[in-house]
Design an enzyme around this catalytic site. Structure first.
Site, short mmCIF file in Angstrom:
data_model
loop_
_atom_site.label_atom_id
_atom_site.label_comp_id
_atom_site.label_asym_id
_atom_site.label_seq_id
_atom_site.Cartn_x
_atom_site.Cartn_y
_atom_site.Cartn_z
N PHE A 1 -12.18 37.38 10.87
CA PHE A 1 -11.94 38.17 9.65
C PHE A 1 -13.03 38.06 8.59
O PHE A 1 -13.23 39.00 7.82
CB PHE A 1 -10.54 37.97 9.07
CG PHE A 1 -10.21 36.68 8.37
CD1 PHE A 1 -10.87 36.29 7.22
CD2 PHE A 1 -9.18 35.88 8.84
CE1 PHE A 1 -10.53 35.12 6.55
CE2 PHE A 1 -8.83 34.71 8.19
CZ PHE A 1 -9.52 34.32 7.04
N HIS B 1 -7.53 38.54 18.57
CA HIS B 1 -8.78 39.01 17.98
C HIS B 1 -9.29 40.31 18.61
O HIS B 1 -10.38 40.35 19.16
CB HIS B 1 -9.88 37.94 18.15
CG HIS B 1 -9.56 36.63 17.51
ND1 HIS B 1 -10.21 35.46 17.83
CD2 HIS B 1 -8.67 36.29 16.55
CE1 HIS B 1 -9.74 34.46 17.10
NE2 HIS B 1 -8.79 34.94 16.31
N GLU C 1 -10.52 26.32 18.84
CA GLU C 1 -9.73 25.91 17.67
C GLU C 1 -8.63 24.95 18.16
O GLU C 1 -7.98 25.21 19.17
CB GLU C 1 -9.19 27.17 17.01
CG GLU C 1 -7.76 27.19 16.67
CD GLU C 1 -7.25 28.60 16.34
OE1 GLU C 1 -8.01 29.59 16.35
OE2 GLU C 1 -6.05 28.71 16.09
N ASN D 1 -13.55 33.07 14.84
CA ASN D 1 -12.44 33.89 14.33
C ASN D 1 -13.03 34.99 13.44
O ASN D 1 -13.91 34.73 12.63
CB ASN D 1 -11.48 33.00 13.53
CG ASN D 1 -11.22 31.70 14.26
OD1 ASN D 1 -12.13 30.93 14.48
ND2 ASN D 1 -10.00 31.47 14.65
N MET E 1 -8.12 30.82 9.36
CA MET E 1 -9.42 30.21 9.65
C MET E 1 -10.53 31.18 9.24
O MET E 1 -10.60 32.29 9.77
CB MET E 1 -9.54 29.88 11.13
CG MET E 1 -8.51 28.84 11.58
SD MET E 1 -8.54 28.58 13.37
CE MET E 1 -10.09 27.75 13.55
N GLY F 1 -10.88 45.27 6.34
CA GLY F 1 -11.83 46.35 6.07
C GLY F 1 -11.30 47.31 5.03
O GLY F 1 -12.02 47.75 4.12
P1 FAE Z 1 -5.93 44.59 10.33
O1 FAE Z 1 -5.95 43.35 9.51
O2 FAE Z 1 -5.30 44.53 11.69
O3 FAE Z 1 -5.22 45.70 9.45
C1 FAE Z 1 -4.91 46.97 9.94
C2 FAE Z 1 -3.72 47.50 9.16
O4 FAE Z 1 -3.57 48.89 9.41
C3 FAE Z 1 -2.39 46.84 9.52
O5 FAE Z 1 -1.73 46.44 8.34
C4 FAE Z 1 -1.63 47.95 10.25
O6 FAE Z 1 -0.23 47.88 10.07
C5 FAE Z 1 -2.21 49.19 9.60
N1 FAE Z 1 -2.13 50.38 10.46
C6 FAE Z 1 -2.43 50.46 11.77
N2 FAE Z 1 -2.29 51.73 12.22
C7 FAE Z 1 -1.87 52.48 11.13
C8 FAE Z 1 -1.54 53.84 10.95
N3 FAE Z 1 -1.62 54.72 11.95
N4 FAE Z 1 -1.14 54.24 9.72
C9 FAE Z 1 -1.06 53.36 8.69
N5 FAE Z 1 -1.36 52.05 8.82
C10 FAE Z 1 -1.78 51.60 10.02
O7 FAE Z 1 -7.40 45.19 10.53
N6 FAE Z 1 -8.77 35.87 12.36
C11 FAE Z 1 -9.49 34.91 11.73
O8 FAE Z 1 -10.63 35.17 11.32
N7 FAE Z 1 -8.96 33.65 11.54
C12 FAE Z 1 -7.72 33.30 12.01
O9 FAE Z 1 -7.27 32.17 11.81
C13 FAE Z 1 -6.97 34.29 12.70
N8 FAE Z 1 -5.73 34.01 13.21
C14 FAE Z 1 -4.97 35.03 13.73
C15 FAE Z 1 -3.65 34.77 14.12
C16 FAE Z 1 -2.83 35.81 14.52
C17 FAE Z 1 -1.41 35.52 14.94
C18 FAE Z 1 -3.33 37.15 14.57
C19 FAE Z 1 -2.46 38.30 14.99
C20 FAE Z 1 -4.63 37.40 14.20
C21 FAE Z 1 -5.47 36.37 13.79
N9 FAE Z 1 -6.77 36.60 13.37
C22 FAE Z 1 -7.52 35.60 12.81
C23 FAE Z 1 -7.38 37.94 13.50
C24 FAE Z 1 -7.47 38.69 12.17
O10 FAE Z 1 -6.24 38.66 11.48
C25 FAE Z 1 -7.91 40.14 12.46
O11 FAE Z 1 -9.19 40.07 13.09
C26 FAE Z 1 -8.00 40.99 11.22
O12 FAE Z 1 -6.77 41.06 10.55
C27 FAE Z 1 -8.48 42.39 11.56
O13 FAE Z 1 -8.77 43.06 10.34
P2 FAE Z 1 -8.87 44.64 10.29
O14 FAE Z 1 -9.34 45.02 8.95
O15 FAE Z 1 -9.67 45.11 11.46
#
Ligand code: FAE
Length: 535
Positions: free
Chosen positions: A515, A475, A390, A513, A151, A51
């Site tokens: 993202f 997720h 998956e 999934n 994914m 986002g």
């Molecule tokens: P996100 O990507 O979590 O980014 C938030 C960022 O904000 C992070 O870099 C944090 O370090 C940073 N942050 C948090 N708090 C603070 C703060 N107070 N000050 C400064 N920075 C901060 O958010 N989804 C898929 O669609 N396909 C997949 O294959 C998949 N596999 C996954 C495998 C693993 C191991 C994991 C952990 C997740 C997986 N996901 C997958 C989920 C997906 O990565 C997740 O839904 C998104 O990354 C969420 O995106 P956001 O923009 O919500």
């Protein structure tokens, strides 16, 4: 589909990868540049995940100077072993965020704990442990894109419409999902290669077992470059997916956000990223806008300095857990006391359940398994207990006779967050029995697969003799639901110029999934916000 590398994105990529060498100051870290950092930026984006990255790119393109604050590191510098990231077989301190021991999702093999002691360090994968639920999140410039399985799945339209009835699905499926898929660099596996390569034997075995039970399977689009993976198998390029790299980062092949949206954002010349900056508090400025309290972190987690940054337009992209915690803390400490009761509600696990099946001795899954899933069992439509499972790899480097799955189920249970003043943090209220509907759904499906194939569950993987692991999620979704905490475009109710951009907007589930959904929704919201609020 060729993945376009525009000149701007190329320049941004160069900036990301060699900020110091180029003499640019678009990226800074705590040790390098506190003095150069602005104390005011017209727009601030917290986080650098999906986002956040979308939002920063579109703000930058619109000519708005934008500062991104990310608590994790910029992952661009090889360590002494020549690699930026560590792998899953011999993880070192780069693996996890400020832990003394790894906390793997599949924590045991033949009942033996396979976690390892590591040095406490600002590693790339975090596991946030609450009472009955643990949440995995990525930490670093690129957020979850650095650690996820790549994914890239567009949700089925009927379920999306049910989840977010206030969002125009025609617009989403006509404009914003295609936009997100293109910008993320989503690609598809060559089905002929899939049928023959050693690295997906595990998926072919699971497919045969699913088909034996009359179930359908589907290829899953990815942001891992399948062309690169083919060259890995051919021995032409350094291995990543085929070298047990996934949850602790990929050294090659993956189009994570630091290869796509973020360099494009930097390439506009209007976006700055500061790494190792944790936003702790948000206050309102008397004349409008917001002031942030920001901690500058060292790589061992120590707070090197605390400073304040003011902004007019504040975008929360810290993820479901991060953004929810920031607003909950702001309400409960009185900083933004007008925030409503909906803050912290509507949180879900996307119905995640992990499980393993024991294959017959003759039914081998292969010693080399691609870290990137490419196939799913699609048992969603027309079933009382929908499941999208998956087929997950077990990149152990040796034969395991194990078929592993991450099942996404339809679970209407929701958790919520409360504020704990003693630790100044949000606590997740999720009870163990709220996960039971997910287990029931997965069990119904996989009991049938086992029955038809004469196989059994693995009970050695998750501690004790547990067969279904639903005490963690990859997720996390919700906490600041769209249309409740915010209007239908992510504007926080009652607080002008304050926006939510990330997975916290999505009410607990996407059925696939998440993202791509997060990215597309952020594309939609920022387009409206730019047109109406920042024009
Ligand atoms: P996100 O990507 O979590 O980014 C938030 C960022 O904000 C992070 O870099 C944090 O370090 C940073 N942050 C948090 N708090 C603070 C703060 N107070 N000050 C400064 N920075 C901060 O958010 N989804 C898929 O669609 N396909 C997949 O294959 C998949 N596999 C996954 C495998 C693993 C191991 C994991 C952990 C997740 C997986 N996901 C997958 C989920 C997906 O990565 C997740 O839904 C998104 O990354 C969420 O995106 P956001 O923009 O919500």
């Amino acid at each position: 589909m060729p993945f376009p590398l525009s000149r701007r994105r190329f320049l941004g990529l160069a900036a990301l990868n060699s900020a110091a060498a180029l003499g640019v100051t678009t990226i800074s870290t705590a040790s390098a540049s506190a003095a150069r950092s602005p104390d005011y930026s017209p727009a601030v984006v917290i986080g650098t995940g999906y986002g956040a990255a979308v939002t920063a790119l579109r703000l930058g393109e619109a000519g708005i100077p934008t500062l991104m604050l990310e608590m994790g590191q910029l992952w661009d510098t090889p360590a002494s072993d020549g690699r930026v990231y560590t792998d899953m077989l011999a993880p070192d301190r780069r693996s996890m965020w400020l832990k003394e021991r790894t906390e793997m999702p599949l924590s045991r093999f033949l009942w033996v704990d396979i976690n390892r002691d590591i040095e406490r360090y600002a590693g790339v994968l975090d596991r946030i442990n609450y009472d009955a639920m643990s949440v995995y999140v990525g930490r670093g410039v690129g957020g979850g894109s650095l650690v996820n399985g790549a994914m890239a799945v567009t949700p089925r339209r009927s379920y999306f419409e049910e989840l977010l009835p206030g969002v125009d699905a025609d617009e989403m499926y006509g404009t914003y999902f295609p936009r997100a898929n293109a910008a993320l660099g989503v690609n598809h596996i060559d089905s002929a290669w899939f049928e023959t390569c050693e690295a997906y034997k595990f998926a072919r075995v699971s497919r045969r077992h699913a088909h034996n039970a009359g179930l359908g399977t589907t290829f899953v689009p990815s942001v891992y470059d399948f062309g690169y993976m083919e060259r890995e198998e051919a021995g032409e390029v350094p291995r990543s997916a085929l070298a047990s790299e996934v949850i602790y980062g990929n050294n090659h092949g993956k189009r994570s956000l630091d290869k796509t949206y973020l360099p494009a954002a930097l390439g506009t010349g209007n976006v700055t990223i500061e790494a190792l900056r944790e936003v702790r508090a948000i206050h309102r400025q008397p004349g409008g806008g917001y002031v942030l309290t920001v901690r500058e972190l060292g790589t061992d987690g120590t707070v090197l300095a605390t400073r304040e940054i003011a902004t007019r337009h504040l975008f929360l992209g810290a993820g479901s857990i991060g953004s929810t915690e920031l607003l909950l803390r702001a309400r409960e400490t009185g900083a933004l006391s007008g925030l409503g009761e909906e803050i912290g509600q509507g949180w879900g696990t996307n119905g995640n359940v992990m499980l393993g099946r024991a294959n017959h001795i003759w039914d081998t899954t292969g010693a080399i398994q691609s870290g990137m899933p490419a196939l799913g069992i699609d048992a969603w439509d027309g079933r009382e207990q929908p499941v999208f499972a998956e087929v997950a790899p077990v990149p152990a480097g040796t034969e395991t006779w194990l078929s592993l799955y991450l099942a996404i189920t339809r679970n209407s249970e929701r958790g919520h967050f409360t504020y704990d003043a003693a630790s100044d943090s949000a606590r997740l209220r999720w009870a163990a029995d709220q996960g039971q509907p997910s287990i029931d759904a997965a069990k119904t499906l996989f009991d049938e697969i086992n029955r038809v194939n004469g196989t059994i569950y693995r009970s050695d993987l998750f501690g004790g003799t547990r067969v279904f692991e639903n005490r963690f999620t990859y997720h996390p979704l919700g906490g600041l639901p769209l249309g409740e905490v915010t209007d239908l475009y992510g504007r926080v109710r009652g607080y002008p110029d304050l926006y939510v951009t990330d997975g916290s907007l999505i009410p607990g589930s996407t059925g696939v999934n998440p993202f791509v959904t997060i990215t597309a929704l952020a594309e939609r919201n920022i387009e409206r916000v730019l047109a109406e609020d920042l024009a």
